[in-house]
Design an enzyme around this catalytic site. Structure first.
Site, PDB file in Angstrom:
ATOM      1  N   SER A   1       4.008   1.191  -5.140  1.00 14.69           N
ATOM      2  CA  SER A   1       2.557   1.174  -5.311  1.00 14.69           C
ATOM      3  C   SER A   1       2.131   1.309  -6.767  1.00 14.69           C
ATOM      4  CB  SER A   1       1.897   2.239  -4.448  1.00 14.69           C
ATOM      5  OG  SER A   1       2.381   3.500  -4.786  1.00 14.69           O
TER       6      SER A   1
ATOM      7  N   LYS B   1      13.153   3.900  -8.638  1.00 11.83           N
ATOM      8  CA  LYS B   1      11.726   3.571  -8.697  1.00 11.83           C
ATOM      9  C   LYS B   1      11.190   4.011 -10.055  1.00 11.83           C
ATOM     10  CE  LYS B   1       8.459   5.400  -5.814  1.00 11.83           C
ATOM     11  NZ  LYS B   1       7.620   5.492  -4.589  1.00 11.83           N
TER      12      LYS B   1
ATOM     13  N   GLU C   1      19.683   6.958  -3.116  1.00 12.98           N
ATOM     14  CA  GLU C   1      20.810   6.140  -2.682  1.00 12.98           C
ATOM     15  C   GLU C   1      20.268   4.814  -2.150  1.00 12.98           C
ATOM     16  OE1 GLU C   1      22.049   9.513  -0.194  1.00 12.98           O
ATOM     17  OE2 GLU C   1      24.083   8.970  -0.812  1.00 12.98           O
ATOM     18  N   LEU C   2      21.018   3.773  -2.416  1.00  6.97           N
ATOM     19  CA  LEU C   2      20.585   2.429  -2.020  1.00  6.97           C
ATOM     20  C   LEU C   2      20.801   2.230  -0.524  1.00  6.97           C
ATOM     21  CD1 LEU C   2      19.486  -0.128  -3.407  1.00  6.97           C
ATOM     22  CD2 LEU C   2      21.829  -0.926  -3.568  1.00  6.97           C
TER      23      LEU C   2
ATOM     24  N   ASP D   1       2.700   7.499   5.513  1.00  5.10           N
ATOM     25  CA  ASP D   1       2.698   6.075   5.219  1.00  5.10           C
ATOM     26  C   ASP D   1       3.569   5.283   6.185  1.00  5.10           C
ATOM     27  OD1 ASP D   1       1.762   3.935   3.874  1.00  5.10           O
ATOM     28  OD2 ASP D   1       2.815   4.314   1.999  1.00  5.10           O
TER      29      ASP D   1
ATOM     30  N   ASN E   1       7.942   0.111   4.982  1.00  6.07           N
ATOM     31  CA  ASN E   1       8.701   1.300   4.594  1.00  6.07           C
ATOM     32  C   ASN E   1       9.897   1.576   5.508  1.00  6.07           C
ATOM     33  OD1 ASN E   1       7.021   1.716   2.462  1.00  6.07           O
ATOM     34  ND2 ASN E   1       5.722   3.205   3.519  1.00  6.07           N
TER      35      ASN E   1
ATOM     36  N   ASP F   1      10.072   5.728   1.051  1.00  9.72           N
ATOM     37  CA  ASP F   1       8.759   6.042   0.488  1.00  9.72           C
ATOM     38  C   ASP F   1       8.156   7.312   1.088  1.00  9.72           C
ATOM     39  OD1 ASP F   1       6.250   6.090  -0.653  1.00  9.72           O
ATOM     40  OD2 ASP F   1       6.081   3.909  -0.678  1.00  9.72           O
TER      41      ASP F   1
END
Lengths: 482, 317
Positions: free
Chosen positions: A152, A170, A258-259, A300, A305, A318
């Site tokens: 965002s 991020k 972590e991905l 959210d 997400n 998120d």
């Protein structure tokens, strides 16, 4: 006023989860078998090199057009400063309160979102260097200079840490925190904008909520602590995945997780219905386990997400909008549900509504009218047995909130701590409706309700029970409570 | 900018609308943003064959996309209207009461084409304005003086007021230019005056020249009833919804505050408070909201992106 009613109704929906008495358990062998399979899948937690990596906040901003990339802090200020960033956030929030938004306003807010390109690789690297003291090429073993997704008020880059972990980083737009903080101080203008955007809403309730929530999102450390809390709680869960936070690479403007990999929401829609049902069950469990066990609500519940894998595994992304409840704030919800659902005592229900501040004391209404007004929100869990949540149902819940003709509506309001709940609930119903998800929601709810703690209702419930026994040995609600 | 254009050919040559007739005409001040946006979207060419008279590396392009543009536009109109003959031409010929939105949108379309359009398009737009100006002549009711819209001295005032306003609005609430860039901007804009019919050597080409020129015109300026009426309309347009009107108040405050003191006094706006740093922030926030609303109009974002991409190309060149 509309918003207030909306909140009240969704809230009532949430509260009814704390409803029915324990029912006799129905354990089946095939369920136990499925539970084992689910548990086995829990091992393959992160897949580092999947091509589809990270869907943040559901925004496909400009398809991340590099030729328009923001190159300087001034570019960022031109694009997101002077209220535009705040307006974008209003757009995101308004999409949850829906109804009052004109198509023109909706279009404008969408265009505004389209107007934000990504940061150039150099600008993003400069933010990383400011935050970590070294450029990304030195802070990480590998750094992908091209963003893989928009967030965002930032964007997400792929990287590999020096000790070899694949991560998603991020990165917040530079200067955005200061400019949005300044914009949020112009209350008069915000109020005007909200009156333009959503004339039918309770502007002051929306405004204070907006200022608080956006303010929180500006500091990624807050999001990191929410994510850590939930990741710790759900560690080892059979289907709920929360990417771990890499704390040493996370700061106010940097959040390294972590991905994760998985299918996006749109792809899930093409999977067989039983896969969609499982995914829906996981989302449902996540929302209400978080509320009752962690006393936290992720505000959210946006399709963007989630990442999905077969067998009902859902990765939640998120955590910028998490609301924490004190035991005192959670108690009224439980009490209301108890009185109407478990004790079947309408008068006590009315009293608890009044005590909690939802219903004006002494309203000239029959208790029966009040109960009837609330009843529609209990549809999915009123009776045991499978219920399909449709988009129509989701809309009907919303419509009921906005039913201004009801004599009850004039006497209902939502105390401030519960304002955020409507986002979760509206989002949740919208998501489940989109999936046309079928489950025995009541039986699942009974598992989760702290004063019922019903037996496992599904294979996932059985796997969850195993996990709970292992990770959260003390039975009962709110073990994380102070 | 008050170019004295008609919105169409063959409009009545000497239309005089009495104040009594204007009441319901005032109700049309809606749709300005929509029509300006349409003009902007179509005025920024796709796949342009040349860079027009200014080009992506110009200060003019930079200033024309600045957040302060609405303030510059409003201040510019306030300045231009103080010239009794320029105002009389607009008042008696442009039909602004009948269609104020169309009048402003036409001006905005003209400026977009001249600044961002190809040279041929800019020349064509200017030629059309000149043709219309040829028919705009008459006598000012207040001073009794004869005027002709093609008179270079009137065209020059309209031009000078615009250029001065862009600089003043920029330094008050937008991007303040360095002294060198301010001079460059004034010099670049000479061409804009030239194509409307002002001999090049008459047009100020630096900030000091512009200041001298404005000082030289000042003794002839005054707030005629037509100026007072039309500007009162612009400053408080009827038909705006309440919330937009409140946002417009910030634009108005900035435009008036950016005027020279003597111009404020002519209008009787002496009491306008100064723009403090806090007010500046608030005004920019309002401008941002207006800009976002503009951005929501069809084609505006794409036109902006065309400009950005070309400006980036210009920087590399």
């Amino acid at each position: 006023m509309k918003l207030i009613r909306l909140l009240a109704a969704v809230l009532a929906g949430a509260a009814t989860l704390v409803w029915f008495r324990r029912r006799p358990g129905r354990l089946r062998l095939d369920r136990a078998w499925a539970a084992l399979r689910l548990a086995a899948r829990g091992g393959a937690r992160y897949t580092a090199s999947a091509p589809r990596l990270f869907a943040a906040a559901g925004e496909q901003r400009q398809l991340l057009r590099e030729d328009l990339a923001l190159r300087t802090a001034e570019d960022v200020a031109d694009t997101l400063g002077s209220m535009k960033g705040v307006m974008m956030k209003i757009g995101q929030m308004a999409s949850y309160v829906d109804d009052g938004l004109s198509p023109a306003v909706r279009h404008t807010l969408a265009r505004l979102q389209d107007s934000v390109p990504p940061m150039s690789p150099r600008l993003a690297a400069a933010v990383v260097e400011e935050e970590l003291g070294v450029p990304p090429e030195r802070a990480f073993a590998r750094w992908d200079p091209r963003p893989i997704a928009a967030a965002s008020i930032g964007q997400v880059h792929r990287a590999v840490t020096l000790d070899g972990r694949a991560v998603a980083v991020k990165v917040q737009y530079p200067g955005i925190s200061e400019t949005i903080a300044a914009d949020l101080r112009n209350v008069a203008l915000l109020r005007r904008m909200l009156r333009i955007a959503a004339p039918a809403q309770d502007v002051d309730a929306l405004l204070s909520e907006l200022r608080d929530r956006i303010g929180e999102e500006l500091d990624y450390r807050r999001e990191a602590s929410n994510q850590r809390l939930l990741a710790a709680y759900y560690n080892g869960h059979p289907t709920i995945r929360i990417p771990g936070v890499v704390s040493e690479l996370s700061t106010r403007r940097l959040l390294t997780s972590e991905l994760s990999s998985g299918a996006r929401f749109a792809e899930l829609a093409t999977w067989p219905q039983h896969e969609r049902d499982l995914a829906a069950e996981t989302i449902y469990r996540f929302v209400f386990r978080s509320l009752y066990d962690v006393r936290a609500f992720n505000g959210d519940p946006h399709p963007g997400n989630y990442l999905f894998q077969r067998g009902g595994q859902v990765t939640f992304l998120d955590f910028g909008l998490v609301r924490h409840f004190s035991p005192g704030e959670l108690q009224p919800l439980i009490h209301m549900a108890r009185t109407i659902c478990v004790e079947h005592d309408p008068e006590a229900f009315r009293l608890s509504l009044e005590d909690a501040g939802f219903l004006r004391r002494g309203a000239p209404l029959s208790t029966q009218a009040i109960v009837e007004h609330m009843a529609v929100f209990y549809d999915t869990i009123r009776e045991p047995g499978p219920v399909t949540i449709t988009s129509d149902y989701a809309s009907s819940v919303v419509r009921r909130f906005f039913d201004l003709r009801s004599p009850v509506a004039d006497y209902i309001s939502v105390p401030r701590p519960y304002v955020v709940l409507q986002r979760i609930n509206l989002g949740l119903f919208a998501v489940l409706g989109e999936l046309a998800a079928t489950a025995d929601w009541r039986a699942i709810s009974e598992e989760i309700w702290p004063f019922v703690q019903g037996p496992a209702a599904t294979p996932m419930g059985e796997a969850e029970a195993v996990w709970r026994a292992r990770h959260h040995a003390t039975p009962g609600p709110a073990r994380l409570a102070a | 900018m008050v170019t004295m254009t008609e919105s169409g050919a063959g409009a009545p040559a000497k239309e005089l609308v009495s104040l009594a007739d204007t009441a319901d005409l005032y109700a049309t001040a809606t749709g300005l943003m929509e029509r300006s946006a349409a003009a902007f979207a179509s005025g920024v060419p796709e796949g342009a064959r040349d860079d027009g008279f200014f080009g992506p590396a110009s200060v003019t392009w930079r200033m024309s996309t600045d957040l302060a543009s609405p303030v510059a536009g409003l201040r510019s109109l306030l300045m231009q209207a103080l010239h009794p003959l320029a105002m009389a031409g607009v008042d008696q010929h442009s039909g602004w009461r009948r269609d104020p939105v169309g009048r402003l949108a036409a001006t905005s379309a003209y400026l977009t084409t001249v600044i961002f359009g190809e040279r041929a398009a800019a020349r064509q737009a200017a030629a059309q304005v000149r043709r219309i100006h040829d028919h705009v002549r008459g006598a000012d009711a207040v001073t009794g003086r004869m005027y002709a819209a093609s008179d270079p001295s009137l065209l020059l005032w309209v031009h000078g007021a615009l250029v001065d306003s862009v600089l003043a609005a920029g330094s008050l609430v937008g991007t303040a230019l360095s002294a060198a860039d301010s001079n460059r901007y004034v010099a670049e804009m000479v061409t804009a005056a030239e194509i409307t019919g002002v001999p090049r050597h008459l047009v100020p080409s630096s900030v000091p020249e512009l200041d001298l020129y404005i000082a030289s015109v000042r003794p002839t300026l005054r707030c005629t009833p037509a100026a007072a009426e039309s500007m009162a309309y612009l400053l408080d347009p009827p038909g705006m919804d309440v919330e937009t009107a409140e946002i417009w108040q910030d634009v108005r405050h900035a435009a008036i505050a950016a005027l020279p003191r003597w111009a404020r006094q002519m209008y009787g706006y002496d009491a306008v408070p100064p723009v403090t740093p806090g007010r500046r922030t608030e005004i920019r926030q309002s401008l941002g909201v207006l800009d976002a609303m503009f951005l929501g109009q069809p084609g505006v974002l794409e036109a902006r992106q065309r400009i950005t991409l070309r400006m980036r190309g210009g920087q590399r060149a």
